[in-house]
Write an enzyme that holds these catalytic residues in place. Structure first.
Site, mmCIF file in Angstrom:
data_model
loop_
_atom_site.group_PDB
_atom_site.id
_atom_site.type_symbol
_atom_site.label_atom_id
_atom_site.label_comp_id
_atom_site.label_asym_id
_atom_site.label_seq_id
_atom_site.Cartn_x
_atom_site.Cartn_y
_atom_site.Cartn_z
ATOM 1 C CG ASP A 146 -0.265 0.104 2.530
ATOM 2 O OD1 ASP A 146 0.278 1.175 2.828
ATOM 3 O OD2 ASP A 146 -0.262 -0.889 3.290
ATOM 4 C CB ALA A 147 0.116 4.747 -0.918
#
Length: 281
Positions: A146-147
């Site tokens: 995820d970011a």
């Protein structure tokens, strides 16, 4: 002076016995048969293929062949004149797969926080493409982070390897370091190993370790083979320790080690071989 009879009792001859000669002939025939089975007249010399794959100098690779440590399509090859097609034939050295196709790319990327695991982002956020602009190949990431999660992300153009590495049946372990809030309860490790009920089902870790703790904060290590979205963050949140920072340090046998953030490196031949071995290639 009396000369000994070379055929007399007790005399040791340096000449091979009939049995030894017969064995040597059978071995030579088997080696020649194996070489003929895999030999491609228009191919590339096997020692050059090995050298191009990063296994050492041509002479060192010739020694690997002579020592019967090289297999092509499952056949041990000891003939130095053997030619193969590196695009279609499989090569193993000491039972480990060697990548011989020259267009295959295997990379390790230390992803910074804030970078999305896509080659292009419609919202204009930093993406993997910004770190791979000089690569002419069509590349894709193996799984995703995820970011806000940092750390090791594998990138390749080998579709079969990528699919196997992300398929649940191969259970490839991933290791994470997490900085979390709150004191870590003594039973957290046991609870995580037994399984936590999340919105999309039960999830569990393979191992859990408390690395360090200070008042109100802790550093923990988790190993798990699940790949569900934000699984580590959701697990730690469920046991009362929300994540402040998360870094993936290992993907199977590949380690982040001292690789600097934002840097891309080529995997070594032995690392690629270990990845392939982990998924039965």
């Amino acid at each position: 002076m009396t000369r000994s009879n070379p055929r007399g009792p007790g005399h040791r001859s340096n000449r091979p016995t009939r049995r030894q000669r017969s064995h040597a002939q059978r071995t030579a025939q088997q080696n020649a048969s194996a070489a003929n089975a895999v030999h491609q007249p228009d191919g590339v010399r096997l020692q050059k293929v090995l050298a191009d794959a990063g296994l050492g100098s041509r002479r060192a690779c010739e020694q690997l062949i002579a020592d019967a440590r090289v297999e092509v399509d499952g056949q041990i090859v000891t003939e130095l004149g053997t030619r193969i097609d590196p695009e279609t034939q499989t090569v193993h050295v000491d039972s480990m797969r060697i990548v011989t196709a020259p267009d295959r790319v295997y990379l390790a990327f230390n992803k910074p926080a804030g970078v999305v695991s896509t080659m292009d982002d419609p919202d204009g956020r930093p993406s993997l493409a910004e770190y791979l602009r000089d690569r002419p190949e069509r590349l894709f990431h193996v799984g995703r982070l995820d970011a806000e999660t940092e750390g090791l992300l594998l990138i390749t153009n080998d579709g079969e390897l990528s699919n196997r590495l992300t398929h649940p049946s191969y259970e490839i372990p991933k290791t994470y370091l997490a900085q979390v809030r709150g004191a870590v309860a003594k039973d957290v490790g046991a609870r995580l190993r037994e399984g936590i009920e999340l919105d999309d089902g039960i999830a569990r870790v393979d191992s859990f370790k408390l690395i360090d703790s200070t008042p109100g904060r802790a550093l923990v290590e988790l190993v798990l083979h699940e790949g569900r979205n934000r699984i580590v963050r959701r697990l730690l949140d469920a046991v009362g320790n929300p994540v402040d920072r998360l870094v993936r340090t290992h993907f199977g046998p590949i380690a982040l080690a001292e690789q600097r953030q934002g840097k891309v490196r080529d995997l070594r031949p032995d690392e690629i071989g270990e990845l392939m071995q982990a998924v039965g290639l």
